[in-house]
Write a protein that holds these residues in place. Structure first.
Motif, short mmCIF file in Angstrom:
data_model
loop_
_atom_site.label_atom_id
_atom_site.label_comp_id
_atom_site.label_asym_id
_atom_site.label_seq_id
_atom_site.Cartn_x
_atom_site.Cartn_y
_atom_site.Cartn_z
N ASP A 1 -10.41 -4.08 1.65
CA ASP A 1 -10.06 -2.75 1.16
C ASP A 1 -10.74 -1.77 2.11
OD1 ASP A 1 -8.63 -3.74 -0.89
OD2 ASP A 1 -10.14 -3.42 -2.44
N ILE B 1 -6.71 1.36 1.32
CA ILE B 1 -5.58 0.45 1.40
C ILE B 1 -6.05 -0.98 1.64
CG2 ILE B 1 -3.94 2.20 2.21
CD1 ILE B 1 -4.31 1.05 5.00
N ASN C 1 0.85 -1.19 0.00
CA ASN C 1 0.00 0.00 0.00
C ASN C 1 0.89 1.24 0.00
OD1 ASN C 1 -2.67 -1.25 0.40
ND2 ASN C 1 -1.74 -1.96 2.31
#
Lengths: 269, 362
Positions: B319, B329, B240
């Motif tokens: 997510d 992320i 991420n």
């Protein structure tokens, strides 16, 4: 109805292709000098006549000699050219390969006349079996390249690298790996070139001197109607031999493929 | 203990105008399992082939055992290769394939046969010697290729994407076998692969290559935890990225990260040439966790909303949108017995550890 129509078409087509060939043995064994129906009786006289014609024997010997040498030379040249075309890049590769393949579509009569001029007027050489061989190599090589290109293209380039990686030189790699794998192609090329050379007429007609090849000799016989049945007998022998040869070639080709575990991609048959 | 075996110095390779290798400096040690990892076209296979001797270098030197390989052709180098296509000679039997490299050796026929049997046994193909090579399955071909290369006892075994043609199960099995084989024979293996997982599993060290250059050279853990660029971080696993502003630079670096707030990073988490200003931080999905209501979390907890989730059985990938930002992320969580799988739209809290962050200059 539709499939019936197609069936008839197929039968007519096959008849058109092979009926004339079937006439050869029919009249070869017919007891008459006139090539016409009805058949009059059975005889093997025409075959005996062939045996007793020394001029024919000479012509056949000439033809076989020319065909064998031409096939070997054309195939050797074909191996080199096909190898170069598949393995390497060089300037004007397309152009060069195009010109090598050109005799494939060039009218033979043009090739024949030009070669005759070159041989007799320019080089001032006598016309012998070797002049026919030179011409036949010229027309057989494109066929040889076409066949061998396929054979060489089928080989994974990594195989040759693997052999070199395992300590072989370029030459021993070719001998141990490349050559066995293109062997079916080489046999194919030899047989096709042999066949092309054996029955080629126009160029042979121009390039032969005092010693005609078989097709040229047969053409000469046609002027004498009484000799026609003997030509038929000769034709019969040739047909039987060609079929036998092709079956043999196909047998070896398939066996080679099977041994190498390669896919059958058709070949000429 | 670690002795250099292969040394590449400023190796370049050009194909016309295309630069396949742009100055590679690399030392590979004896007995090492080394991987060249990168996307297709990054030059990793070209590099392997220059070591094998199939490609001439355009510049620089390749040394094996302190010997310059410039004028040594492939067949004279102490390297052997396992090809991507395996390159098993289709017209020869398994034993003839494996014994191919022994043709020029001084061994007697009995010794050669014994060597072939031993090599076949090493790769688990006892009794396959008389089979036709073309009748083998993919995995068996792979083993024959290995036996054929190892029978010559090379100093280096080069493997060009050797597992890419196998299905997943067989590939995983062969990865373990290759690793064991390398420990057993103790010679240097150089593996070319585009599969980052494969490289991580098998290698002692990995060189990540992009565009003809080595982007990072490190052991698997360093490579995964401390990638030195966004590009490497993106290529290895899932990472991420969050925009950040570096506020002070020194022994430690402080930065303000969107969605996470102010963080303090220590020595190995940033590059030496870090500057104040805009940057990005990377954080791996498994280093963060979704907290349950009863969890207290740690020092670093941020509110978040589940935007989407993918249930994998053993894991769930979430997510999540971090509080007060529009950054989504990915977080991976193990599916433990008493942990509920959250649904889309649920509000939750995310715990994270500042030590897991890596700072990349923009």
């Amino acid at each position: 109805m539709k499939s019936r129509g197609l069936m008839i078409y197929a039968v007519v087509y096959l008849l058109f292709l092979y009926a004339p060939v079937l006439l050869l043995p029919m009249f070869a064994f017919n007891d008459s000098t006139i090539i016409a129906f009805p058949l009059t009786g059975f005889t093997t006289d025409w075959f005996s006549e062939l045996r007793n014609t020394p001029a024919l024997h000479t012509a056949v010997k000439n033809s076989v000699f020319i065909a064998v040498i031409s096939a070997v030379l054309a195939t050797l040249l074909g191996i080199c050219a096909a190898r170069a075309a598949t393995k390497f890049d060089f300037p004007a590769k397309r152009g060069v390969m195009g010109f090598i393949m050109l005799p494939l579509v060039l009218p033979e009569i043009i090739v024949a006349v030009s070669l005759l001029v070159v041989m007799v007027q320019v080089l001032n050489l006598p016309l012998t079996n070797w002049s026919v061989i030179a011409a036949h190599v010229l027309i057989c090589t494109p066929f040889s390249i076409a066949i061998l290109n396929g054979a060489f293209q089928n080989i994974d380039g990594a195989l040759e690298e693997a052999a070199m990686d395992l300590g072989e030189t370029r030459w021993s790699t070719f001998r141990l790996v490349t050559f066995p794998l293109v062997m079916p192609g080489i046999i194919s090329s030899l047989l096709i070139s042999f066949t092309i050379s054996l029955d080629e007429f126009i160029i042979a007609f121009f390039m032969t001197g005092a010693n005609p090849t078989m097709p040229v000799y047969i053409w000469g016989l046609l002027r004498f109607p009484s000799k026609l049945p003997a030509v038929m007998a000769l034709g019969t022998i040739l047909v039987v031999l060609s079929i036998a040869l092709l079956i043999l070639a196909e047998f070896f080709r398939r066996r080679g493929l099977r041994r190498a575990g390669l896919k059958d991609t058709g070949g000429f048959l | 203990m670690t002795k250099p075996l292969i040394q590449l110095k400023n190796v370049t390779k050009n194909y016309g105008d295309v630069q396949a290798l742009r100055g590679i400096d690399l030392t590979i040690n004896e007995g090492e399992f080394f991987s060249l990892l990168g996307p297709s076209g990054c030059g990793k296979t070209t590099l392997l082939r220059t070591i094998a001797g199939f490609e001439d270098v355009s510049g620089g030197t390749v040394m094996i055992s302190d010997k310059d390989m410039a004028n040594v052709p492939a067949n004279k180098r102490p390297t052997n290769m396992v090809f991507q296509s395996y390159a098993i000679f289709p017209h020869l039997s398994v034993a003839e394939n494996v014994g191919f490299g022994l043709r020029k050796s001084q061994m007697s026929k009995v010794e050669k046969n014994a060597a072939v049997d031993q090599a076949l046994s090493m790769v688990g193909l006892d009794g396959y010697g008389s089979r036709a090579a073309h009748a083998l399955s993919g995995g068996q071909r792979q083993r024959v290729a290995l036996a054929r290369a190892l029978i010559l006892k090379p100093k280096v075994l080069l493997l060009d994407e050797p597992l890419s043609a196998l299905d997943k199960k067989l590939r995983e099995q062969m990865q373990a076998e290759l690793r064991n084989l390398q420990r057993q024979v103790g010679i240097t293996f150089i593996l070319v692969t585009h599969d980052q997982e494969e490289a991580l599993i098998m290698s002692d060290r990995i060189a990540v290559m992009f565009d003809g250059e080595i982007a990072q050279l490190a052991d698997p853990q360093t490579l995964y935890r401390r990638p030195n660029s966004r590009q490497v971080a993106d290529f290895i696993g899932v990472m991420n990225f969050l925009p950040a502003t570096v506020t002070s630079v020194g022994d430690t670096v402080t930065a303000h990260v969107d969605g996470l707030g102010a963080v303090s990073l220590s020595g190995d988490q940033f590059a030496k040439d870090v500057q104040t200003g805009t940057a990005h931080v990377g954080i791996r999905p498994e280093t963060m966790s979704i907290l349950q209501e009863s969890d207290t979390g740690g020092a670093n907890v941020t509110a978040a909303v589940v935007e989407d989730r993918a249930y994998y059985g053993d894991m769930t990938y979430y997510d999540v949108r971090l509080d007060g930002g529009d950054h989504i992320i990915t977080i991976s969580m193990k599916n433990l017995v008493d942990r509920a799988v959250l649904e889309r739209g649920e509000k939750t809290r995310v715990a994270w550890n500042a030590r897991a962050l890596v700072l990349f200059n923009d």
